[in-house]
Motif scaffolding. Structure first.
Motif, mmCIF file in Angstrom:
data_model
loop_
_atom_site.group_PDB
_atom_site.id
_atom_site.type_symbol
_atom_site.label_atom_id
_atom_site.label_comp_id
_atom_site.label_asym_id
_atom_site.label_seq_id
_atom_site.Cartn_x
_atom_site.Cartn_y
_atom_site.Cartn_z
ATOM 1 N N LYS A 39 36.302 57.247 19.620
ATOM 2 C CA LYS A 39 35.737 58.094 20.687
ATOM 3 C C LYS A 39 35.901 57.416 22.034
ATOM 4 O O LYS A 39 36.140 58.052 23.050
ATOM 5 N N ARG A 40 35.713 56.108 22.028
ATOM 6 C CA ARG A 40 35.857 55.358 23.276
ATOM 7 C C ARG A 40 37.266 55.579 23.847
ATOM 8 O O ARG A 40 37.448 55.836 25.032
ATOM 9 N N GLU A 41 38.256 55.485 22.965
ATOM 10 C CA GLU A 41 39.640 55.671 23.394
ATOM 11 C C GLU A 41 39.837 57.040 24.030
ATOM 12 O O GLU A 41 40.554 57.210 24.994
ATOM 13 N N GLY A 47 40.992 51.493 32.000
ATOM 14 C CA GLY A 47 40.794 50.291 32.822
ATOM 15 C C GLY A 47 39.457 49.601 32.630
ATOM 16 O O GLY A 47 39.227 48.516 33.167
ATOM 17 N N VAL A 48 38.549 50.223 31.884
ATOM 18 C CA VAL A 48 37.264 49.581 31.613
ATOM 19 C C VAL A 48 37.496 48.610 30.450
ATOM 20 O O VAL A 48 37.568 49.017 29.299
ATOM 21 N N GLY A 49 37.640 47.337 30.794
ATOM 22 C CA GLY A 49 38.023 46.351 29.793
ATOM 23 C C GLY A 49 36.908 46.049 28.811
ATOM 24 O O GLY A 49 35.735 46.314 29.075
ATOM 25 N N ARG A 170 34.371 43.453 42.261
ATOM 26 C CA ARG A 170 35.446 44.450 42.186
ATOM 27 C C ARG A 170 35.415 45.497 43.293
ATOM 28 O O ARG A 170 36.233 46.421 43.288
ATOM 29 N N THR A 171 34.461 45.457 44.215
ATOM 30 C CA THR A 171 34.495 46.391 45.347
ATOM 31 C C THR A 171 35.508 45.867 46.371
ATOM 32 O O THR A 171 35.999 44.745 46.220
ATOM 33 N N LYS A 182 46.206 39.620 38.928
ATOM 34 C CA LYS A 182 46.185 40.430 37.701
ATOM 35 C C LYS A 182 45.064 39.937 36.823
ATOM 36 O O LYS A 182 45.044 38.765 36.503
ATOM 37 N N PRO A 183 44.096 40.702 36.459
ATOM 38 C CA PRO A 183 44.080 42.150 36.629
ATOM 39 C C PRO A 183 43.336 42.635 37.873
ATOM 40 O O PRO A 183 43.410 43.810 38.195
ATOM 41 N N TYR A 184 42.642 41.769 38.599
ATOM 42 C CA TYR A 184 41.610 42.286 39.499
ATOM 43 C C TYR A 184 42.115 43.058 40.719
ATOM 44 O O TYR A 184 41.426 43.911 41.239
ATOM 45 N N LYS A 185 43.306 42.700 41.227
ATOM 46 C CA LYS A 185 43.712 43.294 42.507
ATOM 47 C C LYS A 185 44.979 44.144 42.426
ATOM 48 O O LYS A 185 45.259 44.930 43.322
#
Ligand SMILES: Cc1ncc(COP(=O)(O)O)c(C=O)c1O
Length: 463
Positions: A39-41, A47-49, A170-171, A182-185
């Motif tokens: 269901k999560r998939e 992008g929600v790791g 992450r803002t 990678k991955p943050y920016k």
């Protein structure tokens, strides 16, 4: 009472948990977790790791029980949020009591006492030679954004300096001053302007090729020269630093480096922001990590363990600086929610009453000693470092070249998970395992985790 349903009470009847700490009864992920993963998939953005593919049923102290009945020892603590342990009875009771009274009047509309009480407590805990004032927000990134807004308003200077290997959230501004692209920016530009990066004192991999303590803290000289060429002090409003860099790899900055940053800020009217979001609330064996270094930050950002999992963050700063913005310029609908504030008050009480600062030091010693013993045996361990119970172990393919060994970290984390131990990775090269155990973790649980880590390394060695 909520706590009666938790593992703590139940585990009395489950001797196997008492003795082994972790109990794996099914394949992991088990059937219920697997159904939810599907269901999560389908419904949750890609992008929600997520590091581990189980779903939680309940948690207590340093133990997590999944929906299939497997019990795990938690060395991640919700990424440093559960310093006082999952579902501490007193915090749960305080939240329940608050729920019965009011949930959200919004501090900007109708004020409430817990906001003031927690502000007073945090100002007291951080008091130095000057008085402090406080504002509350919801997340770590939001605290960082507000700290920067306040510093800019106070100094009228736009430039913000941050360090290599930094993580601040992450803002947009927080992401801009964060390091790991990678991955943050990646793909999120353009970023905020007027930001500058300086070398970090990552002594194990000194960016200047020097060796501490014989280096004369050459990175400070580098910064002083950058301040003459790339970013003159008249442009710079604030410098932000994590006293122990978290996501960047649990990098402990040498005291001389942090003291030098403080002096540079003082000499040039730059606001020193210390980001204690991961290192605060007894984690490092002091209430705040900056206290190890005798710093007096102008602003401190706090979040994570501040409220044991109720979303809350704080900006705590010199009164004169905090008062720079006019009414309405800072804040937000949910900032300093009553639930967060009552939880926060209880967290501080529990840390003091249960002497979690001492516990952080003891627990840290147990884990660090085991890691140092493993370093003697396994060449893949390049460095063991940290303060109190904020510890990291860096893996390399070769101790001379220090080539990062990210694949090993991934495999070890996966092995440990299958054996009922939850570890997290970190590091600019993803080659660090970080230890952020709840400070109430028992010696037996800590040793079990270390046994599993050693088993994993042994298995890797035999390949
Ligand atoms: C040092 C530091 N600053 C800021 C943040 C961002 O906090 P949040 O995820 O609550 O926005 C984190 C989160 O890991 C952090 O470790």
């Amino acid at each position: 009472m909520h706590s009666k349903s938790c593992l703590h009470t139940r585990k009395e009847g489950l001797r196997v948990i008492e003795e082994r700490c972790a109990v794996i009864k099914t394949d992991v992920p088990g059937k219920k977790s697997r159904a939810l993963l599907k269901k999560r998939e389908k419904y949750v953005a890609f992008g929600v790791g997520c590091n581990i593919d189980i779903f939680i049923e309940e948690a207590k102290g340093a133990l997590i029980k999944d929906m299939d009945g497997n019990v795990f020892i938690d060395f991640a603590a919700g990424i440093g949020v559960q310093n006082i342990g999952h579902c501490n009875d007193e915090v749960v009771n305080a939240i329940n009591k608050q729920l019965d009274k009011y949930i959200h009047p919004c501090f900007h509309v109708i004020m409430y006492e817990p906001y003031i009480a927690l502000a007073e407590k945090l100002a007291e805990l951080t008091k130095g030679t000057f008085k402090r004032k406080v504002m509350f927000a919801n997340s770590g990134a939001e605290a960082v954004e507000n700290a920067i807004k306040i510093a800019r308003r106070y100094t009228n200077k736009p430039g913000i300096i941050s360090l290599e290997c930094a993580f601040h959230g992450r803002t947009y501004m927080a992401m801009t001053i964060t390091s790991k692209v990678k991955p943050y920016k990646f793909g999120f530009g353009p970023f905020s302007t007027d930001t500058y990066k300086i070398p970090t004192a990552y002594c194990y991999r000194c960016p200047l090729g020097c060796e501490y303590p014989h280096c004369g803290i050459a990175c400070v000289e580098k910064l002083r020269s950058l301040l003459k060429s790339e970013m003159i002090p008249e442009m710079i409003g604030a410098l932000i630093v994590e006293p122990v860099q978290g996501e960047g790899g649990f990098i402990v900055q040498p005291p001389e480096y942090l003291k030098a940053l403080e002096s540079i800020c003082r000499e040039n009217d730059i606001v020193l922001i210390v980001d204690e979001i991961q290192s605060g609330f007894a984690r490092t064996g002091k209430m705040f990590a900056y206290q190890h270094f005798e710093l007096e930050p102008d602003i401190i950002t706090m979040a994570k363990s501040i409220a044991a999992g109720i979303p809350l963050s704080a900006v705590v700063g010199k009164a004169e600086i905090m008062d720079a913005p006019s009414p309405g310029q800072i804040g937000g609908t949910y900032g300093g929610s009553p639930l967060g504030c009552v939880a926060g008050l209880k967290v501080i009480e529990v840390i003091q009453k249960e002497d979690l600062i001492e516990k952080a030091n003891n627990l840290g010693r147990i884990i660090k000693n085991r890691l140092l013993e493993m370093k003697e045996k396994y060449d893949c361990i390049g460095d063991v470092r940290g303060l109190g119970a904020m510890l990291g172990v860096e893996f390399v393919k070769d101790r001379k070249t220090k080539e990062p060994y990210a694949e090993l970290v991934k495999d070890v984390i996966n092995y440990a998970y299958k054996r009922g131990v939850i570890f997290l990775s970190a590091g600019i090269f993803n080659n660090v395992i970080r230890f952020l155990p709840p400070l109430v973790m028992t010696e037996e649980q800590a040793n079990y985790g270390m046994d599993v880590l050693e088993e994993a390394l042994e298995a890797y060695n035999l390949r």
